[in-house]
Design an enzyme around this catalytic site. Structure first.
Site, PDB file in Angstrom:
ATOM      1  CG  LEU A  62      -2.127  -1.375   1.570  1.00 38.61           C
ATOM      2  CD1 LEU A  62      -2.762  -1.127   1.981  1.00 38.61           C
ATOM      3  CD2 LEU A  62      -2.979  -1.206  -0.102  1.00 38.61           C
TER       4      LEU A  62
ATOM      5  CG  HIS B  68      -3.370   1.622  -1.856  1.00 41.37           C
ATOM      6  ND1 HIS B  68      -1.992   1.211  -2.007  1.00 41.37           N
ATOM      7  CD2 HIS B  68      -4.145   0.533  -3.376  1.00 41.37           C
ATOM      8  CE1 HIS B  68      -1.164   0.359  -3.972  1.00 41.37           C
ATOM      9  NE2 HIS B  68      -3.427   0.017  -3.704  1.00 41.37           N
TER      10      HIS B  68
END
EC number: 6.3.2.1
Length: 280
Positions: free
Chosen positions: A29, A33
């Site tokens: 991530l 995100h």
């Protein structure tokens, strides 16, 4: 944050809720995100993320095993942003049998651009997203949030939801960018320092293509070819730089008005393939 590994545990955790807001990811991530998670928070009564590296969307020459897995860092980021539930199935949980039943998106949308250079990619994407929707949103419906950076993927998923009459609202998050304009991507971590500095040439090429398209009396493929040639001269290996209609991702013509178009590009810098787009 609760973590569910199995579909049964996931459904048990979701039982009290009526409208999940769901952000599917493959992990590794970054701030893009996390921005999608923040966008999702007010859209449901429980916020769900998933982490699953989907083998079905990797082509034979693409190394599934080398995709970065950053589990502890991912969990820490999701916890910090207020994710309520993380669905992190093992491959055997999501695909307990060989996945012979697959979703085949409309070729008019899915077999060009990314689909041309990564054949079968959207079969893998569509299949796993539909299965994740069945797991997370299959009982109640809900909202799913995707980023505009993967523009064609977003359109494939929207078309899937519409044509299969799924009770799911698709919400699109804007592309998050670094200070120099490069779209945030898990793949940026593969770039060397020099390559990272050069990588901004891709969004700049899309900006220039969009500007020239707006200014031209008769815009068309010649402008796209100039953009390809300019990027190639810098040492890139471009797959496409093109202008399409936002509505259906078909090639734009001089009759299409600005405000309805999107410039899309994919190119390889050394060994790293980057994609980006710009609505205009």
């Amino acid at each position: 944050m609760l973590i569910a590994r199995s579909i049964a545990d996931l459904r048990q955790a979701l039982a009290p809720y009526r409208h999940p807001a769901f952000v599917p990811t493959m992990g590794n991530l970054h701030d893009g995100h996390i921005a999608l998670m923040r966008l999702a928070k007010p859209l449901g009564d429980v916020t769900v993320a998933s982490i699953f590296v989907n083998r079905l969307q990797f082509l034979p020459h693409e190394d599934f095993d080398s995709y970065p897995r950053t589990w502890e860092a991912d969990c820490a980021q999701l916890q910090a942003v207020g994710c309520d539930l993380l669905f992190a199935p093992r491959e055997a949980d999501l695909y307990p049998q060989p996945q012979t039943f697959k979703l085949h998106p409309d070729p008019a949308l899915a077999d060009r651009l990314e689909g041309q250079f990564r054949p079968g990619f959207f079969v893998g994407v569509g299949t796993v997203v539909l299965k994740l929707f069945a797991c997370v949103l299959g009982k109640t419906g809900g909202t799913a949030v995707f980023g505009k950076k993967d523009y064609q993927q977003l359109m494939v998923i929207r078309q899937m939801v519409q044509q299969l009459a799924l009770p799911i609202e698709i919400v699109a998050g804007e592309t998050c960018r670094a200070a120099d304009g490069l779209a945030l991507s898990s793949r940026n971590g593969f770039l060397s320092l020099a390559e990272r500095q050069e990588a901004v040439a891709l969004p700049l090429a899309l900006q220039q293509l969009a500007r020239r398209w707006r200014e031209a009396r008769n815009p068309g493929p010649a402008l796209e070819q100039q953009a390809l040639d300019a990027l190639r001269a810098r040492g890139w290996q471009p797959d496409y730089l093109t202008v399409c209609r936002r509505a259906d991702l078909q090639p734009a013509t001089a009759q299409d008005a600005p405000g309805t178009l999107v410039a899309l590009g994919a190119a390889r810098l050394a060994t790293t393939r980057l994609i980006d787009n710009l609505e205009f």
